[in-house]
Design an enzyme around this catalytic site. Structure first.
Site, PDB file in Angstrom:
ATOM      1  CB  SER A   1      -1.028   0.073   1.265  1.00 48.70           C
ATOM      2  OG  SER A   1      -1.526   1.417   1.240  1.00 48.70           O
TER       3      SER A   1
ATOM      4  CE  LYS B   1      -2.994  -2.424  -0.514  1.00 46.87           C
ATOM      5  NZ  LYS B   1      -4.209  -1.819  -1.217  1.00 46.87           N
TER       6      LYS B   1
ATOM      7  CG  HIS C   1      -4.768  -0.430   3.672  1.00 46.53           C
ATOM      8  ND1 HIS C   1      -4.988  -0.160   2.500  1.00 46.53           N
ATOM      9  CD2 HIS C   1      -4.120   0.728   4.434  1.00 46.53           C
ATOM     10  CE1 HIS C   1      -4.372   1.118   2.119  1.00 46.53           C
ATOM     11  NE2 HIS C   1      -4.043   1.615   3.312  1.00 46.53           N
ATOM     12  CG  ASN C   2      -7.375  -1.309  -0.555  1.00 45.99           C
ATOM     13  OD1 ASN C   2      -6.203  -1.013   0.042  1.00 45.99           O
ATOM     14  ND2 ASN C   2      -7.348  -1.301  -1.738  1.00 45.99           N
TER      15      ASN C   2
ATOM     16  CD  GLU D   1      -7.549   3.539  -0.195  1.00 48.40           C
ATOM     17  OE1 GLU D   1      -6.341   2.829   0.243  1.00 48.40           O
ATOM     18  OE2 GLU D   1      -8.189   3.297  -1.282  1.00 48.40           O
TER      19      GLU D   1
HETATM   20  C1  6PG Z   1      -3.154   1.346  -1.852  1.00 47.63           C
HETATM   21  C2  6PG Z   1      -4.503   1.615  -2.554  1.00 47.63           C
HETATM   22  C3  6PG Z   1      -4.481   0.890  -4.075  1.00 47.63           C
HETATM   23  C4  6PG Z   1      -5.485   1.357  -4.893  1.00 47.63           C
HETATM   24  C5  6PG Z   1      -6.802   1.201  -4.441  1.00 47.63           C
HETATM   25  C6  6PG Z   1      -7.885   1.971  -5.316  1.00 47.63           C
HETATM   26  O1  6PG Z   1      -3.222   0.989  -0.963  1.00 47.63           O
HETATM   27  O2  6PG Z   1      -1.969   1.873  -2.455  1.00 47.63           O
HETATM   28  O3  6PG Z   1      -5.678   1.460  -1.823  1.00 47.63           O
HETATM   29  O4  6PG Z   1      -4.566  -0.322  -3.409  1.00 47.63           O
HETATM   30  O5  6PG Z   1      -4.962   2.712  -5.298  1.00 47.63           O
HETATM   31  O6  6PG Z   1      -7.090  -0.089  -4.344  1.00 47.63           O
HETATM   32  O7  6PG Z   1      -8.867   1.507  -5.111  1.00 47.63           O
HETATM   33  P1  6PG Z   1     -10.296   1.936  -5.706  1.00 47.63           P
HETATM   34  O8  6PG Z   1     -10.165   2.018  -6.969  1.00 47.63           O
HETATM   35  O9  6PG Z   1     -11.268   0.663  -5.243  1.00 47.63           O
HETATM   36  O10 6PG Z   1     -10.847   3.142  -4.895  1.00 47.63           O
END
Ligand code: 6PG
Length: 474
Positions: free
Chosen positions: A129, A183, A186-187, A190
């Site tokens: 990430s 991960k 984590h997303n 996010e």
């Molecule tokens: C990270 C980001 C990466 C990506 C996202 C985009 O941890 O570096 O989260 O994994 O930018 O997956 O996610 P979406 O397109 O689903 O918003």
């Protein structure tokens, strides 16, 4: 020819930057890409940064690796990953390891890890990430896989990961798919973080008539306090941005339909299976889905609602800041609950404090706040919910008046705040001594004889609703 310490196949931006990061740390890096010209470009442009060992095909790529071979796949998650894995597995020997650095679904990783283990190979599903910048300058790295693979890979991954207070943002997360699961969560967090930020912006803009530039200053100020984080920092940057072509605020020329690659959706699907109410993440996923239905939105546009007029004074800014912090605590508590539930379900023995530690830097949700989460789990590794940690319980109590005002204001002026309101509902639900679920149980027993438990004695019961309404043990 000197053999390489580690290899990267798939040299799009993330893969290329990870290879550069490895080379900058003194590792000889084997590099391969489906189209050789991209491999040549990498060596031509960045060959001065360290030792790259380019190969035109996978056979040469594998042959250029020291034993036990360590190959990192950086290709788009999906069917393509299986193809590359199979080609590599054919060329590798027992003890070699394949690292999948893409956003693969953890169930795919569990399947792949088991299949390759049968062939004597290590498969290491690894969350990486921090985007392109993180891959180059230090991501948060979440490797799963066997303990043996961690022995061989851990030192290298910790070398190239971000560090906070000298501690690498990389640990061995757990076996098989644990790395990709963490991960994924984590997303999911996010998504929830970004939804709460978006709701804060929307409510203040509508209620106060504030401009994006004014709100950029608000977020920049918030970033000096307990909300100090990468997402708050870049929110100020995005809100400050002016569109060169029109001179309008950038945020006003962007189509208001949020897309998603799927990791947030996966998080909610997994939480439904695990029985964990990640309401904040779910509302964030559904808010993106709602925004993506322009035809429904056009049809609903004539529906009446309160005037989106300014109602709050400057005190609303501080109230929203407090509500954002409280809702963020709930969102993270839910995400950590999900990791704890998965740890029990899959036998991963996840160290939740360690997960907070490696998320302090490098990743998209990096924030000072994660230090407080780590402290909470250090104080009580078996904490049933972060909301019960004394520091967070105190912060939630201090914020709840403002939090309730914010949800009320949003309702009064018709601004949707599913993140704020679901977080508050979760807080009120979790702390209640008696929930209306008792009535739900009664209704289920009435129409489906699905039985219920009593508060005053052991056992399972059913009432004869269609007969004399007497109760009997089921
Ligand atoms: C990270 C980001 C990466 C990506 C996202 C985009 O941890 O570096 O989260 O994994 O930018 O997956 O996610 P979406 O397109 O689903 O918003």
């Amino acid at each position: 020819m000197d053999l390489a310490d580690i290899g990267v196949t798939g040299l799009a931006t993330m893969g290329r930057n990870l290879a550069r990061n490895l080379a900058r740390h003194g590792y000889a890096v084997a590099v391969h890409n489906r189209t050789y010209v991209r491999t040549q470009q990498l060596v031509k442009e960045f060959g001065g940064e360290g030792t790259f060992v380019p190969s035109e095909d996978l056979a040469a790529f594998v042959a250029s690796l020291k034993r036990p071979r360590r190959a990192v796949i950086m290709v788009k998650a999906g069917a393509g990953t299986d193809a590359v894995i199979e080609q590599l597995a054919e060329l590798m020997e027992p003890g070699d390891m394949i690292v999948d650095g893409g956003n693969a679904h953890f169930e795919d990783t569990r399947r792949r890890e088991a299949a390759l283990r049968e062939r004597g190979l290590h498969f290491v599903g690894t969350g990486i990430s921090g985007g392109e910048e993180g891959a180059l300058n230090g991501p948060s790295i979440m490797p799963g896989g066997s303990k043996e693979s961690w022995q061989a890979l851990g030192p290298i991954l910790q070398d190239i990961a971000a560090t906070v207070d000298g501690v690498p943002c990389c640990v061995h997360v757990g076996p098989d798919g644990a790395g990709h699961f963490v991960k994924m969560v984590h997303n999911g967090i996010e998504y929830s973080d970004m939804q709460l930020i978006a709701e804060s912006y929307d409510l203040l803009r509508q209620a106060l008539g504030a401009t994006p530039a004014e709100l950029a200053s608000v977020f920049r100020e918030w970033n000096q306090g307990e909300l100090d984080s990468y997402l708050i920092e870049i929110t100020a940057e995005v809100l400050d941005q002016v569109d060169a072509e029109t001179g309008k605020p950038f945020v006003d020329v962007v189509v208001d339909q949020a897309e998603q690659k799927g990791t947030g959706r996966w998080t909610v699907q997994s939480a439904l299976d695990l029985g964990v109410p990640v309401t904040g993440i779910a509302e964030a996923v559904f808010a993106r889905a709602l925004s993506g239905h322009p035809e429904q939105r056009a049809a609903a546009a004539p529906l009446r609602g309160p005037a989106l007029s300014g109602t709050g004074g400057r005190e609303l800014v501080e109230q929203v800041r407090q509500a954002l912090y409280a809702s963020k605590i709930v969102a993270y508590a839910q995400g950590f609950d999900q990791m704890a539930a998965a740890s029990r379900e899959y036998g991963w023995d996840l160290d939740l404090g360690a997960m907070a530690t490696i998320w302090r830097g490098g990743c998209i949700i990096r924030a000072k706040f994660l230090d407080r989460i780590r402290a909470a789990y250090d104080a009580n590794p078996a904490l049933p919910t972060l909301l019960a940690d004394p520091t967070f319980a105190g912060a939630l109590d201090a914020a709840q008046e403002a939090w309730r005002r914010v949800v009320t204001t949003a309702v009064e002026i018709g601004v949707p705040t599913p993140g704020f309101s679901s977080a508050l509902a979760y807080y009120d639900g979790l702390r209640r001594d008696r929930l209306p679920a008792a009535l739900v149980q009664g209704l289920r027993d009435f129409f489906g004889a699905h039985t219920y438990h009593r508060v005053d004695k052991e056992g399972v019961f059913h009432t004869d609703w269609s007969g004399d309404r007497t109760e009997r043990p089921a």
